[in-house]
Design an enzyme around this catalytic site. Structure first.
Site, mmCIF file in Angstrom:
data_model
loop_
_atom_site.group_PDB
_atom_site.id
_atom_site.type_symbol
_atom_site.label_atom_id
_atom_site.label_comp_id
_atom_site.label_asym_id
_atom_site.label_seq_id
_atom_site.Cartn_x
_atom_site.Cartn_y
_atom_site.Cartn_z
ATOM 1 N N GLY A 176 -8.720 -3.751 113.698
ATOM 2 C CA GLY A 176 -7.755 -3.309 114.699
ATOM 3 C C GLY A 176 -6.639 -2.559 113.994
ATOM 4 C CB CYS A 177 -3.029 -2.329 114.650
ATOM 5 S SG CYS A 177 -1.556 -1.596 113.922
ATOM 6 C CG PHE A 178 -3.958 1.061 109.651
ATOM 7 C CD1 PHE A 178 -2.671 1.233 110.105
ATOM 8 C CD2 PHE A 178 -4.740 2.188 109.471
ATOM 9 C CE1 PHE A 178 -2.148 2.483 110.377
ATOM 10 C CE2 PHE A 178 -4.233 3.460 109.735
ATOM 11 C CZ PHE A 178 -2.927 3.599 110.194
ATOM 12 C CD1 TRP A 179 0.828 0.337 110.586
ATOM 13 C CD2 TRP A 179 1.826 -0.241 112.497
ATOM 14 N NE1 TRP A 179 1.402 1.460 111.118
ATOM 15 C CE2 TRP A 179 2.025 1.138 112.295
ATOM 16 C CE3 TRP A 179 2.363 -0.842 113.631
ATOM 17 C CZ2 TRP A 179 2.747 1.918 113.179
ATOM 18 C CZ3 TRP A 179 3.082 -0.051 114.510
ATOM 19 C CH2 TRP A 179 3.265 1.312 114.275
#
Length: 176
Positions: A11-14
């Site tokens: 999902g969101c790499f952050w």
């Protein structure tokens, strides 16, 4: 010292950098894009869900200090492995989960780990996370690197607001 790479789309790499950053033996965690066929994609391109790329992290690690199997186990605890459409409120191809393997041994470990996770009975839906051979990895723009350190208040609001942190706590307990 034996340096290897591990690549995970969660999902969101952050939200995928911080969980790995704290382990001894992890030398770097880079946010980027992989899995598609477009060379040097940008964030804007990947967000269109037309490049085949997923947001991912590429981890460089010393396997004499932390094993690939340990990294895979950490990965599972960051995601909802049963969600085939993305992760939490991030939807679409670019947010789907995957383990990208760099060797036959990594593939064997990832497949066994997925089988073990399915066998726990913890999930009522099938594990949707794909296991694929690694493709070229393209680092994301600098503003996306180590986002949790550069923008801690926004990162924390995002991690909580997306539902990721609550899901992890409900599914796995306290991971701190």
């Amino acid at each position: 010292m034996a340096i290897e790479k591990a690549t995970f789309a969660g999902g969101c790499f952050w939200c995928m950098v911080k969980p790995f950053d704290r382990y001894e033996g992890v030398q770097s965690v880079v946010s980027g894009y992989t899995g598609g066929d477009v060379e040097n994609p940008s964030y804007e391109m990947v967000c269109t869900n037309t490049t085949g790329h997923r947001e991912a992290v590429e981890i460089t690690f010393d396997n004499t200090v932390i094993s690939y199997k340990e990294l895979v186990n950490i990965f599972w605890k960051q995601i909802d492995p049963t969600d085939a459409g993305g992760q939490f409120f991030d939807r679409g191809e670019s947010y789907k989960t995957a383990i990208y393997t760099h060797s036959a041994e990594q593939r064997r470990i990832a497949e066994q780990s997925k089988h073990d996770l399915e066998s726990t009975g913890k999930f009522t839906k099938p594990i949707a996370t794909e296991i694929q051979p690694a493709k070229p990895f393209y680092p994301a723009e600098e503003g996306h690197q180590n986002y949790y350190m550069k923008n801690p208040s926004h990162y924390n609001r995002y991690a909580v607001g997306s539902g990721r942190e609550q899901y992890k706590k409900e599914t796995w307990g306290d991971l701190s």
